[in-house]
Motif scaffolding. Structure first.
Motif, mmCIF file in Angstrom:
data_model
loop_
_atom_site.group_PDB
_atom_site.id
_atom_site.type_symbol
_atom_site.label_atom_id
_atom_site.label_comp_id
_atom_site.label_asym_id
_atom_site.label_seq_id
_atom_site.Cartn_x
_atom_site.Cartn_y
_atom_site.Cartn_z
ATOM 1 N N VAL A 280 -11.377 2.880 3.290
ATOM 2 C CA VAL A 280 -12.592 2.914 2.479
ATOM 3 C C VAL A 280 -13.691 2.111 3.185
ATOM 4 C CG1 VAL A 280 -13.618 2.167 0.300
ATOM 5 C CG2 VAL A 280 -11.333 3.202 0.320
ATOM 6 N N ASN A 281 -14.864 2.678 3.233
ATOM 7 C CA ASN A 281 -16.017 2.018 3.855
ATOM 8 C C ASN A 281 -17.180 2.074 2.868
ATOM 9 O OD1 ASN A 281 -18.183 1.134 5.353
ATOM 10 N ND2 ASN A 281 -17.756 2.419 7.129
ATOM 11 N N TYR A 282 -17.530 0.937 2.274
ATOM 12 C CA TYR A 282 -18.558 0.939 1.225
ATOM 13 C C TYR A 282 -19.922 1.344 1.760
ATOM 14 C CZ TYR A 282 -20.309 -3.638 2.846
ATOM 15 O OH TYR A 282 -20.834 -4.650 3.581
ATOM 16 N N ARG A 283 -20.139 1.201 3.068
ATOM 17 C CA ARG A 283 -21.442 1.591 3.636
ATOM 18 C C ARG A 283 -21.653 3.106 3.571
ATOM 19 N NH1 ARG A 283 -19.945 -2.548 7.386
ATOM 20 N NH2 ARG A 283 -21.359 -4.347 7.258
ATOM 21 N N GLU A 284 -20.564 3.864 3.470
ATOM 22 C CA GLU A 284 -20.693 5.310 3.410
ATOM 23 C C GLU A 284 -21.092 5.795 2.013
ATOM 24 O OE1 GLU A 284 -17.034 6.977 4.716
ATOM 25 O OE2 GLU A 284 -17.208 6.191 6.757
ATOM 26 N N ILE B 238 -12.066 5.629 -3.031
ATOM 27 C CA ILE B 238 -10.869 4.941 -3.522
ATOM 28 C C ILE B 238 -9.940 5.924 -4.230
ATOM 29 C CG2 ILE B 238 -10.013 3.184 -5.117
ATOM 30 C CD1 ILE B 238 -12.530 1.567 -4.513
ATOM 31 N N SER B 239 -10.518 6.777 -5.074
ATOM 32 C CA SER B 239 -9.706 7.754 -5.799
ATOM 33 C C SER B 239 -8.968 8.671 -4.834
ATOM 34 C CB SER B 239 -10.581 8.581 -6.739
ATOM 35 O OG SER B 239 -11.162 7.775 -7.731
ATOM 36 N N SER B 240 -9.645 9.076 -3.757
ATOM 37 C CA SER B 240 -9.027 9.955 -2.769
ATOM 38 C C SER B 240 -7.867 9.256 -2.075
ATOM 39 C CB SER B 240 -10.079 10.396 -1.742
ATOM 40 O OG SER B 240 -9.499 11.216 -0.750
ATOM 41 N N VAL B 241 -8.066 7.975 -1.721
ATOM 42 C CA VAL B 241 -7.005 7.215 -1.064
ATOM 43 C C VAL B 241 -5.801 7.062 -1.995
ATOM 44 C CG1 VAL B 241 -6.358 4.915 -0.246
ATOM 45 C CG2 VAL B 241 -8.475 5.973 0.554
ATOM 46 N N CYS C 174 -2.117 8.540 -1.233
ATOM 47 C CA CYS C 174 -0.981 7.628 -1.080
ATOM 48 C C CYS C 174 0.145 8.010 -2.033
ATOM 49 C CB CYS C 174 -1.412 6.185 -1.332
ATOM 50 S SG CYS C 174 -2.370 5.462 0.018
ATOM 51 N N LEU C 175 -0.206 8.356 -3.264
ATOM 52 C CA LEU C 175 0.812 8.747 -4.229
ATOM 53 C C LEU C 175 1.480 10.057 -3.842
ATOM 54 C CD1 LEU C 175 -1.031 7.851 -7.548
ATOM 55 C CD2 LEU C 175 0.822 6.603 -6.459
ATOM 56 N N ASN D 62 -7.970 -0.505 3.113
ATOM 57 C CA ASN D 62 -9.122 -1.313 2.716
ATOM 58 C C ASN D 62 -9.338 -1.298 1.205
ATOM 59 O OD1 ASN D 62 -11.035 -3.125 3.563
ATOM 60 N ND2 ASN D 62 -12.640 -1.604 3.846
ATOM 61 N N VAL D 63 -8.247 -1.161 0.452
ATOM 62 C CA VAL D 63 -8.321 -1.157 -1.010
ATOM 63 C C VAL D 63 -7.423 -2.261 -1.546
ATOM 64 C CG1 VAL D 63 -7.830 0.135 -3.127
ATOM 65 C CG2 VAL D 63 -8.792 1.305 -1.141
ATOM 66 N N SER D 64 -7.947 -3.084 -2.437
ATOM 67 C CA SER D 64 -7.136 -4.109 -3.078
ATOM 68 C C SER D 64 -6.985 -3.763 -4.556
ATOM 69 C CB SER D 64 -7.774 -5.497 -2.931
ATOM 70 O OG SER D 64 -9.008 -5.548 -3.633
ATOM 71 N N VAL D 65 -5.902 -4.218 -5.160
ATOM 72 C CA VAL D 65 -5.609 -3.913 -6.557
ATOM 73 C C VAL D 65 -5.254 -5.196 -7.290
ATOM 74 C CG1 VAL D 65 -4.157 -2.597 -8.153
ATOM 75 C CG2 VAL D 65 -4.726 -1.643 -5.914
ATOM 76 N N GLU D 66 -5.826 -5.371 -8.475
ATOM 77 C CA GLU D 66 -5.513 -6.523 -9.308
ATOM 78 C C GLU D 66 -5.199 -6.045 -10.724
ATOM 79 O OE1 GLU D 66 -8.759 -9.219 -9.264
ATOM 80 O OE2 GLU D 66 -8.802 -9.414 -7.073
ATOM 81 N N GLU D 67 -4.150 -6.601 -11.328
ATOM 82 C CA GLU D 67 -3.797 -6.258 -12.703
ATOM 83 C C GLU D 67 -4.823 -6.868 -13.667
ATOM 84 O OE1 GLU D 67 0.696 -5.795 -13.599
ATOM 85 O OE2 GLU D 67 0.492 -7.550 -12.303
ATOM 86 N N ARG D 68 -5.167 -6.117 -14.699
ATOM 87 C CA ARG D 68 -6.119 -6.590 -15.693
ATOM 88 C C ARG D 68 -5.646 -6.180 -17.084
ATOM 89 N NH1 ARG D 68 -7.748 -9.587 -12.528
ATOM 90 N NH2 ARG D 68 -9.840 -9.794 -11.629
#
Length: 253
Positions: A171-175, A182-185, A189-190, A209-215
């Motif tokens: 993922v590249n936020y500049r794009e 993120i959804s595509s990645v 992956c799944l 380049n994607v991080s995940v945190e529980e909420r």
């Protein structure tokens, strides 16, 4: 054969991901070059030993941000290659890509229906010089076509190669369109990997380049439980929520 090339600031994430697969017998170390023995005295993969092999290279060049060269080589499902054929293919690919004199380690994965390779190396040499990577994707594709002809492999399906390129890249936020990236990645992956734990899935996403945190919390009087994911380029400047449905027999979002 399809190649998916990634880069990063440290080989630690790629090594940890592959070690988790090795520990669960879903992968094995196929071979390594110009590296210390990558196993401890108990025969387990030793990430510290791998990092010690890489450290002099990336410490020689602290200016280059993305020092890691991490490539996935996916043969056609119709090709059943022996370990020796996979070794020769990986070795020739790395030589022709300009990484023949670099330290690198090759993993063979069997966690999906077709065996595939992960190769972890560095983009800087022992003098700290950054290796050229002009037209890297094009050169990689040309090399793979030559290898297919040389070893009599089935040619890559154009549609499959494009899907792999679109679905599995960092993922590249500049794009822009970060949520879509993120959804595509996540979907890719799944679809292509089987994760048996939340931690393993998080480690896999870090490679892209994607991080995940529980909420958990409450919105409009309704409780929710899920995850927040985002691009970790620089700071987590873009985020969106993804609801966690299940992690049975592989993580599914």
């Amino acid at each position: 054969m399809v190649a998916n090339i990634r880069s990063g600031s440290s080989p630690g994430g790629a090594l940890r991901y592959n070690k988790e697969k090795v520990d669960k017998d879903e992968a094995e170390v196929l071979f390594w070059q110009k590296m210390l023995e990558p196993f401890d005295k108990h025969g387990r993969m030793d990430i510290d030993a791998c990092m010690d092999s890489f450290r002099p290279y990336f410490e020689a060049n602290r200016r280059t941000t993305n020092t890691v060269f991490h490539v996935l080589l996916n043969p056609s499902p119709e090709d059943k290659l022996t370990g020796e054929q996979l070794r020769e293919t990986a070795k020739e690919y790395m030589e022709r890509m300009g990484y023949g004199d670099q330290p690198y380690i090759v993993f063979k994965h069997n966690d999906i229906s077709r065996e595939h390779l992960h190769i972890v190396s560095l983009r800087v040499d022992e003098q700290g010089r950054k290796l050229p990577h002009d037209f890297e994707a094009r050169r990689s594709m040309e090399i793979l076509r030559d290898l297919e002809r040389k070893y009599g492999l089935h040619p890559s399906v154009k549609g499959e190669e494009q899907a792999d390129k679109v679905g599995l890249h960092r993922v590249n936020y500049r794009e822009g369109n970060v949520k879509q990236q993120i959804s595509s990645v996540v979907r890719s992956c799944l679809r292509n990997y089987k994760c048996s734990s939340y931690g393993e899935f998080c480690t896999l996403l870090e490679l892209f380049n994607v991080s995940v945190e529980e909420r958990t919390g409450t919105i409009d009087g309704r409780n929710y439980a899920g995850s927040v994911s985002g691009s970790d380029r620089r700071r987590l400047r873009h985020r969106h929520a993804i609801q966690v449905e299940s992690y049975r027999k592989g993580c599914r979002l």
